[in-house]
Design an enzyme around this catalytic site. Structure first.
Site, PDB file in Angstrom:
ATOM      1  N   PHE A   7       0.833  -1.199   0.000  1.00 55.99           N
ATOM      2  CA  PHE A   7       0.000   0.000   0.000  1.00 55.99           C
ATOM      3  C   PHE A   7       0.876   1.260   0.000  1.00 55.99           C
ATOM      4  CE2 PHE A   7      -2.332   3.315   2.432  1.00 55.99           C
ATOM      5  CZ  PHE A   7      -3.283   3.581   1.465  1.00 55.99           C
ATOM      6  N   GLN A   8       0.579   2.153  -0.894  1.00 57.80           N
ATOM      7  CA  GLN A   8       1.335   3.408  -1.070  1.00 57.80           C
ATOM      8  C   GLN A   8       2.816   3.156  -1.323  1.00 57.80           C
ATOM      9  OE1 GLN A   8       0.154   6.204   2.084  1.00 57.80           O
ATOM     10  NE2 GLN A   8      -1.475   6.927   0.731  1.00 57.80           N
TER      11      GLN A   8
END
Lengths: 171, 584
Positions: free
Chosen positions: B113-114
């Site tokens: 994530f990210q």
């Protein structure tokens, strides 16, 4: 309107760099971003503490472009030194190719005979194939591979050039 | 040597490096650093509304102070949003250090994530970048990054710090000598080149100084040295967009900016000169025009700290690699040592005065109070109203930027902040935020176009939060004016997508953010409106309605030579061949 491109002469550059992650991407990215040619590029670390790598780049371009390539490489933070071996004078260039040839009968014998002429070594063999190891400058390797095409060539792997200046001095 | 967490190390290193301001935006992968910054006694964190604005604010801070700008953003979108500003800083040689969070080392490469490949993405838009995998290395890397950002040709450096490296502990100490193990940019000019250069300068009959942002980067002393050398030689001087302010615009030797929207006299003087002394400028395509017709009679001396700038576009006769200030000092010393005296350049100046007589920056206008405002007039009025206040001016990108460069005069460096190399719309407003943070009591005005401003208009919230008295002066012509101008020049006025439709009511927008909003519609309201803007405390946005279809002249159309300037609208034909169309 047609888009034209310039051609120029071949230069061999020796580039000493910090052996750090991403350095190869930085160098190759510089070439692609600025539209310079790479004909061959080899890299390996060369110092006992693994801190330095030497990259040998074969490129081509008009003199002003070669000068610019050297300046652009030289300004990269991890680059220690850029040397134009072609400009500097006599130097030795070598590359290794592994050449796989498959076949039987007369072609197989001819391949072995030609390999002997080129001082290529047999490094693997089966009843229907050879792998030759050939070392030399790129012209010699090119010529050997061209001949092997007539003798059942099935696969080639080449290292690209490493080069070093003649004489006792270091870079 | 002290043991501390990576996050504490980041903050400690910033303190040790004298950093007082960080522009940033928090997110998951930088939470440890944000926690270490919480209520920090000496480092002020400025919370922007978009990471791109953090980078431009850092540029504005850097350009107006000479100190490196510092940015702190999270991984993934935080880093990718910063890329435009990082690239802008690379093109304009602005010292900047960008700290990016990264997913923990254990998750790198898993499309976490990210997660994005920040060092991969920024490899070619930074001067240098790092991914720090070992907390013991973090302190040294930060010190080294500041060294690289500020030494040699300045530029942006990215340090990508995985979250677990921020949490883990390592040892930190201030390096005894802060430098890079091998990066040693040449600062001192070669004495032989200086000696040759000064003889050429002394012997030239038609010399011209052509200076750029390198003089600003070399510090105020370099600007002082430039003034001294110009005065010793009596030669005329022109400058690039990035170099404005290094030489006072009210000096008679000042010819104005050169290049695509430069003055007729500076471009003609470049074309007819027998010697060009380029100082901290890089022969950009906006400056040279058609290369095979560029300065055909001139020998060229090129002073630049970056060897790769030399002979990149224009082959030069003498190359001086080094800091612009040191090189100028060396030239001044050599001038005295060799006993050179200024030549009589009277004939050269008579020719220049002839070109000046075209009054190329004049523009037609109606003078009655109800008349529409010419954008050039608006810039001149702003200049007149701010004389003596030593304002810092930022711009967005487009026609208004060129009008500001042409009609606003600067007496000193670090007062003119603009995006030159990358030409980034959306630069000017956040740059003004950064400049205002650095100079809380100065008058900071962003001269904007209504289109560019909207690219980072969200920063109105930042300004409100920090109670910054930033003034935005919009030259509102309801067009992406420079795009429209090129469409008139090249595409027979087919205005494809260049109209600024559905504009906000800027006065109401000001009110929504707690700013003061003003609107100026007619020439009669101009002076009062500007005075009101300056005198109103706090942030002010001025919607100055200007003539909608005014174009920016003079102009060297793409692919043309310095001598082929378009001086007025009637010179525009509306068509160009493919060769010219292909040029930017």
């Amino acid at each position: 309107m047609k888009i034209t491109t310039e051609t120029g002469e071949r230069h061999v550059l020796a580039v000493t760099v910090d052996n750090e992650a991403g350095i190869l991407a930085k160098i190759t990215g510089l070439f692609s971003a600025r539209g310079y040619n790479i004909e061959s590029l080899t890299v390996a670390d060369i110092s006992a503490d693994h801190a330095l790598s030497r990259i040998t780049i074969v490129t081509s371009g008009p003199p002003a472009v070669i000068d610019q390539i050297i300046a652009q490489l030289d300004r990269l933070v991890p680059v220690h030194q850029v040397t134009d071996l072609t400009d500097q004078g006599a130097h030795v260039e070598r590359e290794i190719a592994l050449v796989k040839v498959a076949g039987t009968g007369e072609k197989r014998i001819e391949a072995l005979r030609l390999a002997d002429v080129f001082r290529a070594k047999v490094v693997d063999t089966t009843l229907s194939s050879f792998i030759f190891e050939i070392t030399g400058n790129s012209d010699k390797v090119d010529r050997f591979i061209a001949l092997m095409r007539e003798c059942g060539l099935v696969e080639v792997g080449r290292t690209g050039i490493v080069a070093i200046a003649r004489g006792p001095e270091a870079l | 040597m002290k043991e501390m967490s990576g996050a504490d190390m980041v903050v400690q290193a910033l303190v040790d490096l004298g950093v007082d301001t960080v522009f940033g935006y928090p997110g998951g992968a930088v939470l440890p650093i944000y926690d270490a910054l919480f209520n920090h006694p000496s480092i002020k964190h400025v919370l922007v509304r978009h990471e791109q604005a953090a980078t431009h604010a850092a540029e504005g801070y850097a350009r107006s102070t000479g100190k490196p700008g510092v940015v702190l953003v999270t991984s993934g979108p935080g880093a990718t949003n910063a890329v435009t500003g990082i690239t802008d800083a690379l093109l304009d040689s602005i010292p900047m250090v960008v700290l990016t969070g990264q997913v923990p080392t254990t998750l790198i490469g898993t499309d976490a994530f990210q997660e994005c490949d920040t060092v991969g993405i920024t490899r070619h838009c930074t001067k240098h970048n790092y991914l720090v995998m070992d907390p013991d290395r973090l302190g040294a890397v930060i010190h080294e990054a500041f060294y690289i950002a500020t030494h040699g040709r300045p530029g942006p450096v990215v340090i990508d710090i995985p979250k677990n490296v921020q949490v883990a502990t390592g040892s930190y100490s201030v390096p005894e000598k802060i430098e890079h193990q091998s990066y040693r940019p040449q600062v001192e000019p070669d004495a032989g080149a200086i000696a040759q250069a000064i003889d050429m300068i002394a012997a030239a009959e038609r010399p011209i100084f052509y200076t750029g942002g390198g003089v600003i980067n070399a510090g105020p002393d370099a600007s002082a040295a430039l003034r001294q050398l110009v005065s010793l030689t009596g030669a005329p001087i022109t400058s690039t967009l990035m170099g404005l302010g290094a030489f006072p615009s009210d000096d008679p030797k000042w010819l104005g900016m050169l290049g695509m929207h430069g003055t007729y006299e500076s471009n003609m003087a470049m074309n007819r000169a027998d010697l060009i002394i380029a100082v901290g400028a890089r022969f950009d395509d906006r400056v040279t025009g058609r290369l095979d017709a560029f300065a055909p009679e001139a020998k060229k001396i090129h002073i630049d700290i970056d060897r790769s700038s030399i002979n990149k576009i224009v082959p030069v006769d003498i190359a001086v690699v080094g800091d612009a200030g040191r090189a100028l000092d060396a030239l001044i010393a050599a001038w005295a040592d060799k006993g050179h005296k200024a030549r009589d350049l009277g004939e050269w100046w008579r020719r220049i005065d002839g070109w000046r007589a075209t009054r190329c920056l004049d523009f037609p206008e109606k003078k009655d109070a109800g008349a529409e405002i010419m954008p050039q007039r608006a810039v001149k009025a702003l200049f007149d109203a701010t004389r003596g206040r030593d304002p810092i001016i930022t711009t967005e990108v487009g026609q208004h930027q060129m009008w500001a460069a042409q009609h606003f005069g600067f007496a000193a460096p670090n007062r003119w902040l603009t995006s030159g190399g990358l030409g980034t719309m959306g630069y000017g407003f956040p740059a003004a935020v950064g400049a205002q943070i650095a100079h809380p009591n100065r008058l900071v005005v962003c001269i904007a176009g209504e289109a560019s401003l909207q690219m980072n208009i969200q920063e109105m919230g930042t300004v409100s939060q920090y109670r910054l008295p930033v003034k935005i002066f919009i030259l509102n012509n309801e067009w992406m004016g420079m795009v429209r101008q090129w469409q008139e020049l090249t595409y027979e006025s087919r205005y494809s997508n260049s109209y600024s439709d559905s504009l906000p009511d800027f006065v109401k927008l000001a009110a929504a953010y707690g700013w003061t909003g003003l609107r100026i519609d007619t020439l009669g309201e101009l002076e009062d409106g500007i005075r009101q803007m300056i005198e109103t405390p706090g942030p002010v946005i001025v919607d100055c309605r200007v003539a909608k279809l005014a174009n920016c002249f003079p102009m060297i159309p793409s692919g043309a030579a310095h001598t082929d300037m378009i001086l007025q609208p009637s010179d525009v034909t509306g068509k160009m061949d493919d060769e010219a169309k292909a040029l930017v």
